[in-house]
Design an enzyme around this catalytic site. Structure first.
Site, PDB file in Angstrom:
ATOM      1  N   TYR A  96       0.835  -1.210   0.000  1.00 40.28           N
ATOM      2  CA  TYR A  96       0.000   0.000   0.000  1.00 40.28           C
ATOM      3  C   TYR A  96       0.864   1.252   0.000  1.00 40.28           C
ATOM      4  O   TYR A  96       0.699   2.134  -0.849  1.00 40.28           O
ATOM      5  CB  TYR A  96      -0.915  -0.016   1.225  1.00 40.28           C
ATOM      6  CG  TYR A  96      -1.889   1.134   1.287  1.00 40.28           C
ATOM      7  CD1 TYR A  96      -2.939   1.229   0.375  1.00 40.28           C
ATOM      8  CD2 TYR A  96      -1.776   2.124   2.256  1.00 40.28           C
ATOM      9  CE1 TYR A  96      -3.854   2.277   0.434  1.00 40.28           C
ATOM     10  CE2 TYR A  96      -2.679   3.167   2.331  1.00 40.28           C
ATOM     11  CZ  TYR A  96      -3.713   3.243   1.413  1.00 40.28           C
ATOM     12  OH  TYR A  96      -4.610   4.293   1.471  1.00 40.28           O
TER      13      TYR A  96
ATOM     14  N   GLU B 263       4.121   1.817  -0.710  1.00 43.54           N
ATOM     15  CA  GLU B 263       4.950   2.035  -1.898  1.00 43.54           C
ATOM     16  C   GLU B 263       4.102   2.133  -3.164  1.00 43.54           C
ATOM     17  O   GLU B 263       4.477   2.831  -4.111  1.00 43.54           O
ATOM     18  CB  GLU B 263       5.997   0.922  -2.038  1.00 43.54           C
ATOM     19  CG  GLU B 263       7.018   0.875  -0.897  1.00 43.54           C
ATOM     20  CD  GLU B 263       8.013   2.022  -0.941  1.00 43.54           C
ATOM     21  OE1 GLU B 263       7.667   3.138  -1.373  1.00 43.54           O
ATOM     22  OE2 GLU B 263       9.168   1.805  -0.531  1.00 43.54           O
TER      23      GLU B 263
ATOM     24  N   ASN C 213      -6.090   9.895   8.377  1.00 44.78           N
ATOM     25  CA  ASN C 213      -7.170   9.082   8.937  1.00 44.78           C
ATOM     26  C   ASN C 213      -8.525   9.776   8.825  1.00 44.78           C
ATOM     27  O   ASN C 213      -8.708  10.879   9.327  1.00 44.78           O
ATOM     28  CB  ASN C 213      -6.910   8.774  10.414  1.00 44.78           C
ATOM     29  CG  ASN C 213      -5.853   7.714  10.599  1.00 44.78           C
ATOM     30  OD1 ASN C 213      -4.745   7.852  10.109  1.00 44.78           O
ATOM     31  ND2 ASN C 213      -6.179   6.654  11.311  1.00 44.78           N
TER      32      ASN C 213
ATOM     33  N   VAL D  25      -8.987   1.620  13.101  1.00 49.62           N
ATOM     34  CA  VAL D  25      -9.160   1.757  14.547  1.00 49.62           C
ATOM     35  C   VAL D  25     -10.546   2.264  14.930  1.00 49.62           C
ATOM     36  O   VAL D  25     -11.152   1.767  15.893  1.00 49.62           O
ATOM     37  CB  VAL D  25      -8.029   2.634  15.144  1.00 49.62           C
ATOM     38  CG1 VAL D  25      -8.069   4.058  14.603  1.00 49.62           C
ATOM     39  CG2 VAL D  25      -8.114   2.649  16.660  1.00 49.62           C
TER      40      VAL D  25
ATOM     41  N   ASN E 280     -13.145  -0.533  14.217  1.00 48.06           N
ATOM     42  CA  ASN E 280     -12.830  -1.644  15.132  1.00 48.06           C
ATOM     43  C   ASN E 280     -13.382  -1.395  16.522  1.00 48.06           C
ATOM     44  O   ASN E 280     -14.086  -2.227  17.098  1.00 48.06           O
ATOM     45  CB  ASN E 280     -11.304  -1.788  15.258  1.00 48.06           C
ATOM     46  CG  ASN E 280     -10.788  -3.016  14.554  1.00 48.06           C
ATOM     47  OD1 ASN E 280     -11.506  -3.648  13.790  1.00 48.06           O
ATOM     48  ND2 ASN E 280      -9.540  -3.342  14.800  1.00 48.06           N
TER      49      ASN E 280
ATOM     50  N   THR F 227      -0.421   7.935  18.467  1.00 44.42           N
ATOM     51  CA  THR F 227      -1.411   8.975  18.177  1.00 44.42           C
ATOM     52  C   THR F 227      -1.849   8.933  16.714  1.00 44.42           C
ATOM     53  O   THR F 227      -1.106   8.510  15.832  1.00 44.42           O
ATOM     54  CB  THR F 227      -0.861  10.381  18.485  1.00 44.42           C
ATOM     55  OG1 THR F 227       0.250  10.654  17.627  1.00 44.42           O
ATOM     56  CG2 THR F 227      -0.449  10.493  19.943  1.00 44.42           C
TER      57      THR F 227
ATOM     58  N   ASP G 295       3.942  -0.179  12.481  1.00 40.99           N
ATOM     59  CA  ASP G 295       2.814   0.667  12.882  1.00 40.99           C
ATOM     60  C   ASP G 295       3.359   2.027  13.308  1.00 40.99           C
ATOM     61  O   ASP G 295       4.181   2.101  14.225  1.00 40.99           O
ATOM     62  CB  ASP G 295       2.068   0.013  14.048  1.00 40.99           C
ATOM     63  CG  ASP G 295       0.743   0.700  14.348  1.00 40.99           C
ATOM     64  OD1 ASP G 295      -0.044   0.859  13.411  1.00 40.99           O
ATOM     65  OD2 ASP G 295       0.512   1.084  15.512  1.00 40.99           O
TER      66      ASP G 295
ATOM     67  N   GLN H  70       3.337   8.025  15.548  1.00 39.90           N
ATOM     68  CA  GLN H  70       2.665   9.319  15.503  1.00 39.90           C
ATOM     69  C   GLN H  70       2.197   9.606  14.087  1.00 39.90           C
ATOM     70  O   GLN H  70       2.870   9.248  13.123  1.00 39.90           O
ATOM     71  CB  GLN H  70       3.612  10.450  15.934  1.00 39.90           C
ATOM     72  CG  GLN H  70       3.973  10.464  17.402  1.00 39.90           C
ATOM     73  CD  GLN H  70       4.877  11.646  17.707  1.00 39.90           C
ATOM     74  OE1 GLN H  70       5.929  11.799  17.095  1.00 39.90           O
ATOM     75  NE2 GLN H  70       4.460  12.486  18.625  1.00 39.90           N
TER      76      GLN H  70
END
Length: 317
Positions: A149, A151, A178, A191, A194, A214, A277, A280
């Site tokens: 995703y 690259e 996000n 997130v 979920n 964060t 993951d 920040q």
């Protein structure tokens, strides 16, 4: 606010979360909309309420194959955007970003149409600079589980800028941070969805690590407004431009707010952090403010309340 005269507009990934909201807004503006989706992560139900509109057309098509249509503008949103989905078939994910970009750019070149690429904050990887300005080149693992995703989207940006320089094509590139809201896929592993789904089911609420990492959460209506403003800019505005909400929240804060809004008795449990993951993630939106006259207006509590209501309705059906 209205943006320009009536146009025929192609939205790839148009039955997805963002795409369906974009199609809705474009129709409200009086445009004709051709919504293209292969329904890997998009859903017909997201655009079912638009099917009776004579200005709306839905076509099943995979953007890794050429598309021959006549349109004035193209919004290229096609690509699974959550780890659960883009890691399911990583080779296809890269093809969707790269071949999809080539096909949409080729179409735009033939039609002399304006084309917008929905890029992503993932091009910054796990950043060493915070917040992330557009000038930052990123820190991305090219051989990791998220690379298909990250690259793929980076290569798509390269293609857009090369078409701009080599063919003088009218391109626009936005980097989406996000985003959340109604019509998120309930099983996309992101997130916000979920945590809400787990809370509504009364299941344990899963956070990764200690939840101190964060994110900046932008409500979908704000995001779509920014994309449309970007498309309406003149040829001197190419991007990339960050669009997202600079309000920064820890995952633990988000979980606590979801528990409050749903009234759940669920307990928070911790799981190990997945590889690569980001710790920040927050956009520097200085350029969006200056060039687009845009900044988000929907507070997290308000947007989450609407999103919880959507998932409550979905789970009752």
């Amino acid at each position: 606010m209205r943006y320009g005269s009536t146009k025929k507009i192609l939205v790839t990934g148009g039955a997805g979360f963002l795409g369906s909201h974009l199609c809705e807004r474009l129709l409200e503006q009086g445009h004709e909309v051709l919504c293209v989706d292969n329904f890997f992560t998009g859903a017909r139900r997201n655009v079912a309420h638009l099917l009776d509109n004579s200005s709306f057309e839905l076509m099943r098509h995979d953007v890794t194959h050429p598309l021959f249509v006549e349109v004035d503008e193209i919004y290229n949103l096609a690509c699974p955007a959550s780890p659960v989905h883009y890691q399911f078939d990583p080779v296809q994910t890269t093809k969707t970003s790269v071949h999809g970009a080539i096909n949409m750019l080729g179409l735009a070149k033939r039609l002399k149409a304006k084309v917008l690429q929905a890029s992503t904050s993932e091009v910054y990887g796990d950043p060493e600079v915070h917040p992330q300005p557009e000038e930052y080149w990123g820190r991305v693992n090219p051989v990791g589980f998220r690379s298909c995703y990250d690259e793929g989207k980076r290569c798509a940006e390269t293609l857009f800028f090369d078409y701009y320089r080599q063919h003088k094509l009218a391109v626009k590139v936005v980097r989406i941070f996000n985003t959340y809201g109604p019509r998120m896929h309930p099983n996309d592993g992101r997130v916000v969805s979920n945590l809400i789904v787990q809370a509504l089911k009364g299941e344990d609420i899963t956070i990764y690590g200690d939840g101190s990492q964060t994110r900046a959460f932008c409500y979908v209506d704000d995001l779509i407004e920014a994309m449309m403003r970007m498309m309406a800019t003149g040829p001197e505005v190419v991007g990339p431009i960050n669009i997202g909400n600079p309000g920064e929240f820890s995952i633990r804060q988000l979980a606590d707010l979801v528990i409050e809004l749903t009234g759940t008795t669920s307990k928070i449990v911790s799981r190990p952090l997945p590889p690569d993951d980001p710790r920040q993630r927050r956009p520097d939106i200085t350029r969006a403010k200056e060039v687009l006259g845009w900044e988000p207006s929907v507070p997290l509590r308000e947007g989450l309340t609407k999103t919880v209501a959507y998932f409550q309705q979905l789970m009752r059906e």
